[in-house]
Design an enzyme around this catalytic site. Structure first.
Site, mmCIF file in Angstrom:
data_model
loop_
_atom_site.group_PDB
_atom_site.id
_atom_site.type_symbol
_atom_site.label_atom_id
_atom_site.label_comp_id
_atom_site.label_asym_id
_atom_site.label_seq_id
_atom_site.Cartn_x
_atom_site.Cartn_y
_atom_site.Cartn_z
ATOM 1 N N MET B 1 0.487 -1.460 -0.174
ATOM 2 C CA MET B 1 -0.282 -0.316 0.387
ATOM 3 C C MET B 1 0.888 1.457 0.138
ATOM 4 O O MET B 1 1.960 1.206 0.812
ATOM 5 C CB MET B 1 -1.077 0.056 1.828
ATOM 6 C CG MET B 1 -2.301 0.644 0.935
ATOM 7 S SD MET B 1 -3.464 0.490 1.887
ATOM 8 C CE MET B 1 -2.550 0.482 4.146
ATOM 9 N N CYS B 2 0.480 1.804 -0.825
ATOM 10 C CA CYS B 2 1.431 3.631 -0.448
ATOM 11 C C CYS B 2 0.364 4.574 -0.973
ATOM 12 O O CYS B 2 -1.315 3.917 -1.722
ATOM 13 C CB CYS B 2 2.247 3.311 -1.942
ATOM 14 S SG CYS B 2 3.865 3.072 -1.884
ATOM 15 N N GLY B 3 0.034 5.898 -0.650
ATOM 16 C CA GLY B 3 -0.589 6.824 -0.818
ATOM 17 C C GLY B 3 0.429 8.157 -2.193
ATOM 18 O O GLY B 3 0.879 7.542 -2.146
ATOM 19 N N ARG B 32 -1.448 5.402 4.437
ATOM 20 C CA ARG B 32 -1.094 4.625 3.410
ATOM 21 C C ARG B 32 0.368 4.387 3.192
ATOM 22 O O ARG B 32 0.776 3.460 2.886
ATOM 23 C CB ARG B 32 -2.221 4.579 2.431
ATOM 24 C CG ARG B 32 -3.085 5.069 2.497
ATOM 25 C CD ARG B 32 -4.055 5.439 0.505
ATOM 26 N NE ARG B 32 -3.744 4.845 0.036
ATOM 27 C CZ ARG B 32 -4.342 3.353 -0.382
ATOM 28 N NH1 ARG B 32 -5.494 3.019 0.119
ATOM 29 N NH2 ARG B 32 -3.435 2.111 -1.417
ATOM 30 N N ASN B 175 2.176 3.110 -6.379
ATOM 31 C CA ASN B 175 1.585 2.387 -5.823
ATOM 32 C C ASN B 175 1.134 1.271 -6.751
ATOM 33 O O ASN B 175 1.077 0.464 -7.507
ATOM 34 C CB ASN B 175 -0.060 3.048 -5.252
ATOM 35 C CG ASN B 175 -0.553 2.027 -4.448
ATOM 36 O OD1 ASN B 175 -0.160 1.240 -3.456
ATOM 37 N ND2 ASN B 175 -2.156 2.149 -4.275
#
Lengths: 239, 299
Positions: B1-3, B32, B175
């Protein structure tokens, strides 16, 4: 019933039929208040894409959320009626058990995933994997659905008034799928099927429940060819 | 997960608020990606001047001495502005030559970006603290891209933080994860691309830069990427004039786009768009898989 629970319920009864503002209350306070209430109406403001809003409700509640919601809204819903005046994020009404969830905008992916019962109505589009692993919930989408919708759906129905994306109904079990528009491609073991009287009646019932006035003769039915999940005796030699 | 977030301003009056609005968006996505964060801001162009952003690896670098040596090496004036552990070099000389010289001759620091408009800042740790320390809220410009990172493919270091520069005034945030980045990196190295990390997203950035150098438009490069990049991704690619968004054909990684008369915004989730003025009335949609969405001031 433990005393703390009774006390919480008493406080909550006084707060039923009220407006809950997420700009002033925490998400946990709002959800807890609804969990502690058996019946009544709630209007939730300033949802601003919050996750897990109105999750796990099991009372005869009417909940209106005035705004867009984030992931897992109305997940595991039982008995409650939840209306979202906006869009919903991933996992809308995930594993819903009963009741009614209505989203007036679009829903992101995996709407109604693993749903067991009740009715989910989406006025806009639902993206990928709508009704994935469906187990008894009925879903009516007034717009279109994305790819891999109804993947491995076991029971329940998915009605789509618009179009369906790629790999529709892939590895389907016994769920009933009705599409008015086009299907980009059917998934493995999903086939078009004859629309018999019982299916017309069942589709009519679903559309009525969702408040949709549509000509059922425009819909096609899709279902499982039942070749993937039955053991085929001709394959016995493979083992 | 990343934002990830991207904000493109259509209303010029909002340009002074670009950093503040981008910071409000990125703050919503700290959970995130709590490992590290970074952002690219496009603005403050001076005719004929190239900006090069660098960050030190660990410990102070004598940026003034670097500027002096760079000036001698490329035969042009080089000014330097220091921002915390970052330096922004400004030169009238050739940007690409300066970038190569800095990578080869300043091993104590990473080159983050090079171009007329772009400035990239990044760090490790709490994203909100990184934004505060590097004054994101105060920055002005036409468009910005940001990223909060939860590392999967490579180490949590300042160099592994996004955005990754992809050539002149171009950068990428990602992402997802790529599965064929090692093979692709080898191929790109043979074609002369320079890498500063083992990160998969840097390979995607270099791939796009390489395609565009070979004549692809941004849209064309992203569409070729659908064939050549194997893995999961939502990308936002920033250019001098705007930005583009693409998701892989499986589209597991989230993305939402919103547009009003004043701005276009992209984010991993709607909650990052909610703080923008007029968000409730915006046209909002989820980008379809394998489809390029692009906005440009030039168009």
């Amino acid at each position: 019933v433990e005393p703390r629970r009774v006390m919480a319920a008493t406080t909550a009864r006084a707060s039923a039929n009220s407006e809950l503002d997420l700009a002033k209350m925490s998400l946990r306070e709002v959800n807890q208040l609804m969990h502690d209430t058996d019946s009544g109406d709630f209007l939730i403001r300033n949802s601003r894409g919050e996750h897990s809003l109105a999750c796990g409700l099991d009372g005869d509640l009417n909940v209106t959320i005035d705004g867009h919601v984030g992931y897992y809204c109305a997940g595991m819903n039982k008995r409650a009626h939840v209306t979202v005046n906006g869009n919903a994020g991933t996992g809308l009404a995930e594993n819903m058990m009963s009741g009614y969830v209505h989203v007036k905008g679009d829903a992101s992916q995996s709407a109604g995933a693993t749903g067991c019962g009740g009715l989910l109505v989406i006025d806009g589009n639902a993206s990928a994997r709508c009704g994935i692993a469906l187990r008894g919930l009925d879903i009516v989408v007034k717009g279109s659905v994305g790819h891999m919708s109804a993947f491995m759906a076991q029971a329940g129905s998915l009605v789509v008034l618009g179009d369906a994306g790629d790999a529709f109904g892939d590895s389907l079990y016994e769920a009933r799928l009705y599409v008015r528009g086009s299907v980009k491609a059917l998934g493995a073991d999903c086939v078009a099927k004859e629309m018999r009287e019982e299916h017309k009646a069942s589709l009519r019932k679903l559309l009525d429940a969702a408040g949709v006035n549509a000509d059922i003769s425009e819909f096609k039915r899709y279902g499982s060819a039942r070749k993937l999940y039955h053991f085929h005796v001709d394959n016995a030699g493979q083992y | 997960m990343c934002g990830i977030v991207g904000l493109f301003l259509k209303n010029q009056a909002l340009q002074r608020d670009l950093g503040r609005l981008t910071s409000l968006m990125l703050r919503e996505l700290c959970d995130r990606g709590p490992d590290s964060a970074g952002f690219a801001v496009y603005g403050a162009e001076t005719e004929g001047t190239t900006k090069i952003c660098m960050v030190n690896r660990n410990g102070a670098v004598n940026w003034r001495a670097v500027a002096r040596e760079l000036g001698q090496a490329i035969g042009a004036e080089v000014a330097v502005e220091e921002v915390e552990d970052h330096a922004i070099f400004k030169t009238t000389g050739a940007g690409e030559v300066a970038r190569k010289w800095l990578i080869d001759n300043v091993p104590a620091a990473y080159v983050l970006s090079q171009g007329h408009s772009i400035e990239i800042f990044k760090g490790v740790g709490n994203p909100a603290a990184i934004m505060d320390r590097l004054d994101l809220s105060e920055r002005k410009g036409t468009h910005a891209i940001g990223h909060t990172r939860m590392a999967t493919e490579s180490a949590v270091t300042v160099a592994g933080s996004h955005p990754f520069s992809t050539g002149d005034d171009t950068c990428l945030v990602h992402n997802g994860s790529l599965s064929n980045h090692n093979r692709l990196r080898d191929q790109l190295v043979r074609h002369g691309e320079r890498f500063q990390t083992d990160n998969d997203s840097e390979v995607a950035a270099a791939y796009l830069a390489s395609r565009m150098r070979a004549g692809d438009t941004l849209k064309g490069a992203l569409e070729n990427g659908l064939r050549d990049l194997d893995g999961f991704y939502t990308f936002v690619v920033g250019t001098r004039d705007g930005f583009a968004v693409i998701r892989d054909p499986i589209a597991c990684k989230p993305a939402v786009i919103a547009e009003t008369d004043d701005w276009v915004a992209m984010a991993s989730e709607y909650r990052a768009i909610a703080p923008l003025p007029g968000a409730e009335q915006a046209k909002i949609w989820e980008p379809a898989p394998a489809t390029v969405y692009a906005w440009s001031r030039a168009a």
